[in-house]
Scaffold this motif. Sequence first.
Motif, PDB file in Angstrom:
ATOM      1  N   VAL A 196     -15.320  -5.204   2.799  1.00  0.00           N
ATOM      2  CA  VAL A 196     -14.622  -4.299   3.717  1.00  0.00           C
ATOM      3  C   VAL A 196     -13.183  -4.018   3.276  1.00  0.00           C
ATOM      4  N   GLY A 197     -12.803  -4.472   2.077  1.00  0.00           N
ATOM      5  CA  GLY A 197     -11.511  -4.100   1.515  1.00  0.00           C
ATOM      6  C   GLY A 197     -10.422  -5.148   1.561  1.00  0.00           C
ATOM      7  N   TYR A 198     -10.726  -6.329   2.087  1.00  0.00           N
ATOM      8  CA  TYR A 198      -9.762  -7.429   2.065  1.00  0.00           C
ATOM      9  C   TYR A 198     -10.145  -8.347   0.921  1.00  0.00           C
ATOM     10  N   PHE A 199      -9.169  -8.790   0.161  1.00  0.00           N
ATOM     11  CA  PHE A 199      -9.350  -9.683  -0.982  1.00  0.00           C
ATOM     12  C   PHE A 199     -10.109  -8.978  -2.107  1.00  0.00           C
ATOM     13  N   GLU A 200     -10.100  -9.609  -3.267  1.00  0.00           N
ATOM     14  CA  GLU A 200     -10.818  -9.126  -4.443  1.00  0.00           C
ATOM     15  C   GLU A 200     -11.547 -10.297  -5.072  1.00  0.00           C
ATOM     16  N   GLU A 201     -12.683 -10.007  -5.696  1.00  0.00           N
ATOM     17  CA  GLU A 201     -13.434 -11.020  -6.435  1.00  0.00           C
ATOM     18  C   GLU A 201     -13.614 -10.517  -7.864  1.00  0.00           C
ATOM     19  N   PRO A 202     -12.565 -10.679  -8.708  1.00  0.00           N
ATOM     20  CA  PRO A 202     -12.652 -10.144 -10.069  1.00  0.00           C
ATOM     21  C   PRO A 202     -13.644 -10.891 -10.957  1.00  0.00           C
ATOM     22  N   LEU A 203     -13.837 -12.161 -10.682  1.00  0.00           N
ATOM     23  CA  LEU A 203     -14.813 -12.991 -11.387  1.00  0.00           C
ATOM     24  C   LEU A 203     -15.704 -13.636 -10.335  1.00  0.00           C
ATOM     25  N   PRO A 204     -16.935 -13.996 -10.685  1.00  0.00           N
ATOM     26  CA  PRO A 204     -17.790 -14.650  -9.698  1.00  0.00           C
ATOM     27  C   PRO A 204     -17.132 -15.923  -9.134  1.00  0.00           C
ATOM     28  N   LEU A 205     -17.082 -16.014  -7.817  1.00  0.00           N
ATOM     29  CA  LEU A 205     -16.537 -17.156  -7.079  1.00  0.00           C
ATOM     30  C   LEU A 205     -15.045 -17.381  -7.314  1.00  0.00           C
ATOM     31  N   HIS A 206     -14.328 -16.353  -7.732  1.00  0.00           N
ATOM     32  CA  HIS A 206     -12.872 -16.402  -7.908  1.00  0.00           C
ATOM     33  C   HIS A 206     -12.275 -15.251  -7.088  1.00  0.00           C
ATOM     34  N   PHE A 207     -11.349 -15.579  -6.223  1.00  0.00           N
ATOM     35  CA  PHE A 207     -10.799 -14.588  -5.308  1.00  0.00           C
ATOM     36  C   PHE A 207      -9.285 -14.487  -5.471  1.00  0.00           C
ATOM     37  N   ARG A 208      -8.748 -13.329  -5.077  1.00  0.00           N
ATOM     38  CA  ARG A 208      -7.303 -13.128  -5.069  1.00  0.00           C
ATOM     39  C   ARG A 208      -6.957 -12.131  -3.967  1.00  0.00           C
ATOM     40  N   ASN A 209      -5.687 -12.140  -3.595  1.00  0.00           N
ATOM     41  CA  ASN A 209      -5.193 -11.210  -2.583  1.00  0.00           C
ATOM     42  C   ASN A 209      -5.175  -9.783  -3.125  1.00  0.00           C
ATOM     43  N   ASN A 210      -5.238  -8.830  -2.213  1.00  0.00           N
ATOM     44  CA  ASN A 210      -4.951  -7.437  -2.538  1.00  0.00           C
ATOM     45  C   ASN A 210      -3.950  -6.937  -1.494  1.00  0.00           C
ATOM     46  N   VAL A 211      -3.704  -5.646  -1.466  1.00  0.00           N
ATOM     47  CA  VAL A 211      -2.712  -5.100  -0.546  1.00  0.00           C
ATOM     48  C   VAL A 211      -3.101  -5.387   0.909  1.00  0.00           C
ATOM     49  N   ALA A 212      -4.379  -5.218   1.237  1.00  0.00           N
ATOM     50  CA  ALA A 212      -4.822  -5.420   2.624  1.00  0.00           C
ATOM     51  C   ALA A 212      -4.720  -6.886   3.041  1.00  0.00           C
ATOM     52  N   SER A 213      -5.134  -7.795   2.174  1.00  0.00           N
ATOM     53  CA  SER A 213      -5.117  -9.212   2.552  1.00  0.00           C
ATOM     54  C   SER A 213      -3.718  -9.806   2.535  1.00  0.00           C
ATOM     55  N   SER A 214      -2.799  -9.181   1.818  1.00  0.00           N
ATOM     56  CA  SER A 214      -1.453  -9.735   1.749  1.00  0.00           C
ATOM     57  C   SER A 214      -0.749  -9.708   3.108  1.00  0.00           C
ATOM     58  N   VAL A 215      -1.161  -8.829   4.022  1.00  0.00           N
ATOM     59  CA  VAL A 215      -0.534  -8.814   5.354  1.00  0.00           C
ATOM     60  C   VAL A 215      -0.956 -10.016   6.192  1.00  0.00           C
ATOM     61  N   LEU A 216      -1.904 -10.810   5.702  1.00  0.00           N
ATOM     62  CA  LEU A 216      -2.302 -12.033   6.396  1.00  0.00           C
ATOM     63  C   LEU A 216      -1.430 -13.222   5.985  1.00  0.00           C
ATOM     64  N   ARG A 217      -0.518 -12.994   5.046  1.00  0.00           N
ATOM     65  CA  ARG A 217       0.399 -14.058   4.629  1.00  0.00           C
ATOM     66  C   ARG A 217       1.539 -14.167   5.620  1.00  0.00           C
ATOM     67  N   ILE A 218       2.014 -15.366   5.848  1.00  0.00           N
ATOM     68  CA  ILE A 218       3.073 -15.602   6.826  1.00  0.00           C
ATOM     69  C   ILE A 218       4.410 -15.023   6.355  1.00  0.00           C
ATOM     70  N   ASP A 219       4.630 -14.950   5.030  1.00  0.00           N
ATOM     71  CA  ASP A 219       5.914 -14.471   4.519  1.00  0.00           C
ATOM     72  C   ASP A 219       5.939 -12.959   4.269  1.00  0.00           C
ATOM     73  N   HIS A 220       4.858 -12.260   4.589  1.00  0.00           N
ATOM     74  CA  HIS A 220       4.835 -10.804   4.413  1.00  0.00           C
ATOM     75  C   HIS A 220       5.719 -10.153   5.474  1.00  0.00           C
ATOM     76  N   PRO A 221       6.512  -9.144   5.111  1.00  0.00           N
ATOM     77  CA  PRO A 221       7.403  -8.516   6.089  1.00  0.00           C
ATOM     78  C   PRO A 221       6.671  -7.913   7.299  1.00  0.00           C
ATOM     79  N   ASN A 222       5.428  -7.474   7.086  1.00  0.00           N
ATOM     80  CA  ASN A 222       4.630  -6.922   8.184  1.00  0.00           C
ATOM     81  C   ASN A 222       3.430  -7.814   8.473  1.00  0.00           C
ATOM     82  N   SER A 223       3.649  -9.116   8.489  1.00  0.00           N
ATOM     83  CA  SER A 223       2.566 -10.072   8.657  1.00  0.00           C
ATOM     84  C   SER A 223       1.774  -9.819   9.941  1.00  0.00           C
ATOM     85  N   MET A 224       0.457  -9.835   9.795  1.00  0.00           N
ATOM     86  CA  MET A 224      -0.448  -9.649  10.928  1.00  0.00           C
ATOM     87  C   MET A 224      -1.216 -10.936  11.236  1.00  0.00           C
ATOM     88  N   ARG A 225      -0.815 -12.027  10.624  1.00  0.00           N
ATOM     89  CA  ARG A 225      -1.582 -13.269  10.785  1.00  0.00           C
ATOM     90  C   ARG A 225      -1.610 -13.752  12.226  1.00  0.00           C
TER      91      ARG A 225
END
Length: 143
Positions: free
Chosen positions: A112-141
């Motif tokens: 649905v557009g949150y996070f990325e899986e560039p390799l099997p079973l390896h994940f990283r943040n993307n623009v959408a998931s970064s707003v779930l971080r506590i230190d993001h200026p527009n945090s939605m966590r």
Amino acid sequence: LFTLYRPLTESDLHKDHLESLPTWYVASVVPFLRASLWNAYSTLVPPPVRTAEIVDSFRTSQCLYVVAKLKVADALESREPISVVHLSSMLGTEQPVIAPMLIRVLRHLVQVGYFEEPLPLHFRNNVASSVLRIDHPNSMRAY
């Protein structure tokens, strides 16, 4: 209503131009567009499909709740992909029990557009998931 302001052009779609739109214009047009699109959507999409979308949106909100509660986006702060095994240990969860569930949750959110899986079973943040971080200026966590 639409004649009170000139029609938008391709160059108007840049952020600087959108900020120059009068607030009263945006406030009056957005509900009209939302209602018009909803009416068209309700007419064109059959009820079983709409019901499936509602169920899927509930699943998505629950997955977002889980990753926010576990602080997954904070653990994935670097742009490098992190394996689920390493992520589970970073989160302090019991790997054999949590890792398979975490994979399902993260893979749903990738779809649905949150996070990325560039390799099997390896994940990283993307623009959408970064707003779930506590230190993001527009945090939605907290939501």
